[in-house]
Design a protein around this motif. Structure first.
Motif, PDB file in Angstrom:
ATOM      1  N   ASN A  54       0.822  -1.204   0.000  1.00 43.68           N
ATOM      2  CA  ASN A  54       0.000   0.000   0.000  1.00 43.68           C
ATOM      3  C   ASN A  54       0.860   1.260   0.000  1.00 43.68           C
ATOM      4  O   ASN A  54       1.791   1.389   0.780  1.00 43.68           O
ATOM      5  CB  ASN A  54      -0.911  -0.012   1.231  1.00 43.68           C
ATOM      6  N   LYS A  56       0.785   5.380   0.335  1.00 41.85           N
ATOM      7  CA  LYS A  56      -0.119   6.395   0.898  1.00 41.85           C
ATOM      8  C   LYS A  56      -0.829   7.145  -0.223  1.00 41.85           C
ATOM      9  O   LYS A  56      -0.176   7.633  -1.151  1.00 41.85           O
ATOM     10  CB  LYS A  56       0.692   7.372   1.745  1.00 41.85           C
ATOM     11  N   ASP A  57      -2.138   7.212  -0.115  1.00 35.51           N
ATOM     12  CA  ASP A  57      -2.975   7.880  -1.105  1.00 35.51           C
ATOM     13  C   ASP A  57      -2.873   7.256  -2.488  1.00 35.51           C
ATOM     14  O   ASP A  57      -3.285   7.871  -3.477  1.00 35.51           O
ATOM     15  CB  ASP A  57      -2.622   9.386  -1.199  1.00 35.51           C
ATOM     16  N   ALA A  59      -3.690   4.824  -5.612  1.00 36.44           N
ATOM     17  CA  ALA A  59      -4.915   4.261  -6.142  1.00 36.44           C
ATOM     18  C   ALA A  59      -4.720   2.788  -6.450  1.00 36.44           C
ATOM     19  O   ALA A  59      -3.602   2.282  -6.404  1.00 36.44           O
ATOM     20  CB  ALA A  59      -5.317   5.005  -7.405  1.00 36.44           C
ATOM     21  N   SER A  71      -0.793   2.146  -5.866  1.00 39.55           N
ATOM     22  CA  SER A  71      -0.207   1.193  -4.934  1.00 39.55           C
ATOM     23  C   SER A  71       0.665   0.239  -5.732  1.00 39.55           C
ATOM     24  O   SER A  71       0.447   0.034  -6.920  1.00 39.55           O
ATOM     25  CB  SER A  71      -1.289   0.394  -4.204  1.00 39.55           C
TER      26      SER A  71
END
Lengths: 119, 495, 499
Positions: A54, A56-57, A59, A71
């Motif tokens: 993942n 941060k922020d 898609a 990601s």
């Protein structure tokens, strides 16, 4: 401090699942339960891989107009392999349990041990 | 041209017994052919070794590099005086021993005779390898092969007693060689980067103080075949073997391989000079001295003839070690001479013991009263051998003891002198009663302990063999030139 | 053309063979194809080793994707040597398998057995040759899963529990490994080993890296049965079919040791290890393991189990070399890897020949067999001597370098332990030799299984492969050009600072 703990909640969860699975493998005498424990243990690793992918922020990693941050898709692919391996392991383990049941008439570790000792 | 020939002769000396062992296996079913092969091979070996003699006496040192295991670690054979002496002794005694074996093995109807001759030949090959070894690694390889090839001989009888003896034998010899000897070799390699035998010693100037003592300890006890106490127990244990084995291997080849390695390592690895300067070697002298005395005292208490001879061997081996560690040139000559002198004497004694066993089935000294009249040849030879052990003229034993004492006086080693004198008395104390009983006591007539058996001499090959070795013991006293020259050229390199 | 794809073919050929073998009818066909494949792979491994023996490195990009994105196969002297061991052992084990498998495994399972064998073979080769750490995990699981299946085919029912035990332990080990890999990826963003080794030094201080390292080490310590994580090994080796025991004992643990070597020296770098207590820990575990497992071996009543415990002790020797961490130490590890495969292969094959004849691997059933099976007996003696490390055998060369490495670093305790281990080996080897050599004290005390079976020499199909390995044991005791020479090349690559 609290923020640190809360901010890494996914990792805490992974560790808890991992330990639960690991403990089951070690402590249970029932061969099927051991396999179940092993599965839980492996699932925690799947979660670990998904967690680290993942960004941060980021898609979902499907190319789309206007999205610049994705990601990381690689761990997903990797863990797909690991899942397959896990399924194979489980299948093989359960197959062995069936054979053990046929040979010993029990799937409790202690009983099997006693039968082997008494020979 | 000449050197080429010598090199192939060296290889021949090692290969001949091996070829013989293969041939022996092939003619397994025909005892006469099998024995013929053994005998021919032993004579051929003798001829090979003797034909190398002129070169060595002329001061040449031919060398053969067989192969290189790793960079700087070759398997290599070099002919030098001391090795020549040892090789001569072993090669000279093998044919005689083969003759004797034929009589003994057939006379006692031993089982598994083919295996016996095969292992014997392999053991001889590795003995040649030790004698001609050009570096420590080669020596070590042959040393281990000798241990392993003699194991089936020691356990020849295959009963529980033999099995136990085999365990002691292998346990001590393999244990010390892997635990100590190998470590010492590796340490030497680490310190010097070479394992060659070199005049003056490769370790010279490379070690000192406690390190030297530890290294020396590892070498001395690593060579379990030299039977320094307390690593001597394998030798009495090995006496369960058939007598020819005890005679050639455990009085000559195996034990001499041990002391030969000691002499070689002291002279070529440590170097006499270095040991003389540092006082790190004194303890070996003491241990050797005590081994001589204690083994003699134990020998006194043995009633079994072969066991008494075994303990006598232990004490005689330590003579060689003692002589080297006097660290005088003359005593080094004595050490080399003693290897030969003791070999001839002791093999005679063992031959006699085996002869008594074959003819009369007697193994204990208390049973030997009056046996001299039934077996005059055997007991005459025994007497000559015993005199040589004690060190009286006109036998070879006198010669080596003489040099040993001279060396000890030269270095003013009071301890060594006292040990030599005391042990001479002890030697006399355990040999003379046997001779006395054999010749002067009356045979007991059907008492409880000894059943009267009518018997004469043992089979002819055996009598012939033991007379040969007894004569050699005498001859060496009258014609010591060749061995002396070899021994002298050993120290000639270290003025 | 083929030349360029050799690196991949080595792995792919047995992989392709596996399904083909699986669908073939039971009979000799599966065996023939497997054997041919193993020989072909062995030939390719030889060529590959010659190619890299000068110190060069072959980099093969799988599917044309350039590393670090694509999977890279990276072959240098170290893994070419290991690939040679694996394929060489397979090439001699498979001819041996024909008779042994016919006796031990029901006919309807033959083609599946050989398929599993091929998969295991693929897995081990893949682990060895890949330069991608996740790819390594995949091959690890291929080899592990197939070996669980192979072990469970043993005749006795304990084979099932042994296999199950191994499955649990093995999966935990593999999962540990993948946790470590995941953490490494999280920190560096790469899975290529070369790439990792370049990115890691900056992160040496980072705790995640240490955690990753610990997971990988423990995971592989389980796979290679480092004491005290060896519990699965004795049962697995004892109850598996003979052929499987021979193959796994000679290759599986060796490959795991190689991975340790690769991860420690190529990926992390020994400077990293030296800052952690890993090397000391290895040395302590090895020292205790060598002594304890050798003692255990002495007290075993089953020949296969005895050799299994001896294997655990011998793994200690290999890991000692890594723990010492010097050029000599790594040389010793690689050389022993090779030599131990030869000696354990030969010994397990010889014991297998006895099992083939008398149907038991219990030591007391073997009394006096040496006379009836002289060639098998001689193989056990020579293999045993090599295990002890008697000069003139391959085992001596391993011991030589290992002791030298320990002396060089002044680890005197380790020197003593190595030599003491050899002496313990004398005891357990001689326990076997004595039983075989001497006749039973009481002929009437014969066990039932002995009367029922033939006390004759084993068939040639079993003896020839055994003797190939026995001769190799002696050959590599005198000619060390291949073993030591290659190992020294490998050291130059693994320890760049040494040049």
């Amino acid at each position: 401090m609290m923020e640190y703990i809360a901010g890494h909640y996914n990792y805490w969860l992974i560790i808890i699942i991992m330990m639960a699975g690991f403990y089951t493998v070690i402590s249970r005498g029932n061969l099927v339960k051991k396999i179940a424990g092993l599965n839980i243990f492996q699932v925690s690793v799947f979660l670990l891989y998904i967690s680290i992918s993942n960004v941060k922020d980021g898609a979902v990693p499907i190319i789309e107009e206007g999205v610049t941050l994705y990601s990381n898709p690689l761990p997903h692919v990797l863990i797909l392999t690991a899942i397959v391996v896990g399924v194979a392991t489980t299948a093989l383990g359960l197959a062995l349990v069936i054979r053990i049941k046929e040979a010993y008439g029990t799937i409790e570790e202690d009983d099997i041990h006693n039968q082997d000792q008494s020979l | 041209m000449n050197i080429m020939a010598n090199e192939s002769l060296i290889m021949l000396a090692i290969l001949l017994p091996l070829i013989a062992s293969v041939l022996i296996v092939l003619v397994d079913k025909k005892p006469n052919v099998r024995e013929f092969v053994s005998l021919t091979a032993s004579l051929a070996l003798l001829a090979t070794v003797l034909s190398l003699l002129p070169a060595v006496l002329a001061g040449e040192q031919p060398s053969v590099m067989l192969l290189e295991i790793a960079p700087g670690l070759p398997v290599k054979f070099t002919l030098e005086p001391l090795g020549m002496l040892f090789a001569c002794v072993a090669a000279l005694l093998w044919p005689i021993n083969t003759l004797y074996s034929i009589g003994y093995m057939r006379g006692n109807k031993e089982q598994q005779q083919t295996r016996f001759y095969v292992c014997f030949a392999v053991a001889l090959s590795s003995t040649m390898g030790i004698a001609l070894a050009g570096n420590l690694l080669t020596l070590f390889i042959c040393y281990e092969i000798l241990t392993l090839s003699t194991y089936p001989l020691v356990t020849h009888k295959g009963n529980e007693e033999a099995r136990k003896a085999g365990r002691v034998y292998l346990g001590i010899l393999l244990g010390t060689s892997i635990g100590f000897f190998l470590l010492a070799i590796l340490w030497t390699w680490h310190l010097t980067g070479t394992l060659d035998f070199k005049a003056g010693g490769i370790l010279n100037g490379k070690v000192a103080g406690p390190e030297l003592i530890i290294l020396l300890f590892l070498y001395m006890y690593g060579i379990g075949k030299a039977a320094l106490m307390p690593m001597h127990r394998w030798l009495p244990a090995a006496m369960v073997a058939p007598t020819p084995v005890s005679a050639l291997l455990h009085a000559v080849a195996v034990v001499k391989a041990g002391v030969f390695s000691v002499v070689k390592i002291v002279v070529y690895v440590f170097g006499l000079d270095m040991l003389k300067i540092s006082s790190g070697a004194d303890w070996v002298l003491w241990i050797a001295g005590f081994t001589i005395l204690i083994a003699s005292i134990i020998a006194l208490q043995q009633d079994n003839l072969k066991r008494r001879l075994a303990y006598s061997t232990i004490s005689q081996l330590s003579y060689v070690v003692l002589a080297v560690f006097i660290l005088a040139p003359l005593s080094t000559v004595a050490a080399a001479l003693h290897i030969a002198a003791h070999a001839f004497g002791k093999i005679t004694l063992f031959f006699a013991a085996g002869s008594i066993y074959t003819a009369a089935h007697k193994t204990n000294i208390s049973q030997l009263n009056g046996i001299g009249y039934r077996m005059p040849w055997t007991m005459t030879a025994f007497t000559i051998g015993a005199i040589s052990m004690i060190g009286l003229p006109p036998t070879a034993g006198f010669l080596s003891k003489w040099y040993m004492l001279m060396g000890a006086f030269q270095e003013q080693q009071v301890f060594a002198i006292m040990v030599i004198i005391a042990s001479t008395l002890l030697n006399a104390a355990y040999f003379i009663p046997i001779i006395y009983a054999a010749w002067f006591k009356k045979e007991e007539q059907g008492s409880d302990t000894v059943e009267l058996v009518e018997h004469g001499e043992s089979p002819k090959p055996m009598v012939f063999a033991l007379m040969m070795t007894a004569s050699l013991t005498l001859l060496l006293f009258f014609f010591p030139e060749v061995p002396l020259q070899l021994a002298n050229s050993l120290i000639g390199e270290y003025p | 053309m083929i030349e360029n794809h050799l690196s991949l073919l080595i792995v792919v050929l047995p992989l392709l063979a596996a399904p083909i073998v699986a669908v073939l009818p039971n009979g000799r066909m599966p065996w023939s194809i497997s054997t041919l494949v193993s020989w072909a792979v062995f030939a390719m491994a030889c060529i590959q080793l010659i190619n890299v023996s000068t110190g060069s490195v072959i980099s093969y990009e799988l599917g044309g994707w350039a590393p670090p994105w694509g999977i890279e196969y990276r072959i240098d002297a170290a893994n070419a040597l290991v690939a040679l061991i694996v394929s060489g052992i397979a090439a001699v084990t498979l001819p041996y398998a024909l008779k042994s498998v016919e006796q031990e495994i029901p006919k309807h399972q033959h083609s599946l057995f050989y398929a599993a064998f091929m998969l295991c073979f693929t897995g081990l080769l893949g682990i060895t040759l890949t330069g991608d750490i996740f790819n390594l995990f995949v091959f690890l699981e291929i080899s592990s899963l197939s070996s669980y299946a192979l072990i469970s085919l043993g005749k006795q029912r304990q084979a099932l529990t042994a296999s199950y035990q191994y499955l649990i332990m093995g999966t935990i080990g593999a999962t540990f490994f993948i946790i470590g890999v995941g953490l490494l990826y999280a920190m560096t963003g790469t899975l290529n080993m070369m790439d990792l080794s370049q990115r890691l030094p900056e992160l040496y201080e980072h705790r995640t890296i240490h955690t990753a390292f610990a997971f990988i080490m423990v995971g592989f310590a389980l796979k290679l049965a480092l004491f005290p994580l060896h519990l699965w090994l004795p049962n697995a080796y004892t109850y598996a079919p003979t052929v499987v025991t021979v193959f796994l004992a000679a290759t599986a643990t060796k490959v795991a040791v190689y991975v340790m070597l690769r991860v420690i020296f190529s990926v992390f770098g020994f400077t990293f290890i030296e800052d952690t207590p890993t090397d000391e820990l290895f040395m302590i575990l090895c020292v205790v393991g060598i002594l304890m497992m050798s003692f255990y071996a002495i007290y075993q009543q089953d020949a296969k189990r005895l050799l299994a415990y001896s294997s655990v002790a011998q793994i200690g020797y290999m890991m000692l070399g890594i723990g010492i961490g010097s050029a000599l130490g790594i040389t010793a590890t690689l050389v022993h890897l090779f030599n131990h495969a030869l000696m354990k292969g030969a010994l397990f094959m010889a014991i297998g020949a006895i099992v083939y004849q008398i149907g038991s691997s219990r030591i007391e059933h073997m009394q006096g067999l040496g006379k009836h099976m002289p060639w098998t007996f001689a193989a056990i003696v020579i293999g045993g001597l090599s295990l002890i490390g008697v000069p003139g055998t391959a085992g001596f060369i391993s011991k030589w370098y290992l002791v030298l490495a320990a002396i060089e670093k002044q680890h005197w305790l380790i020197v003593i332990v190595i030599l003491a281990g050899s002496l313990l080996a004398v005891i357990y080897v001689w326990k076997l030799v004595e039983v075989l050599y001497f006749k039973p004290a009481d002929e009437s005390g014969q066990t039932v299984s002995n009367q029922l079976t033939s006390r004759k020499e084993a068939p040639l199909m079993l003896l020839i492969p055994t003797w190939i390995l026995v001769v190799a044991n002696v050959y590599f005791g005198f000619n060390t050009e291949l073993t030591v020479g290659t190992a020294e090349q490998a050291v130059k690559l693994l320890l760049p600072s040494m040049n």
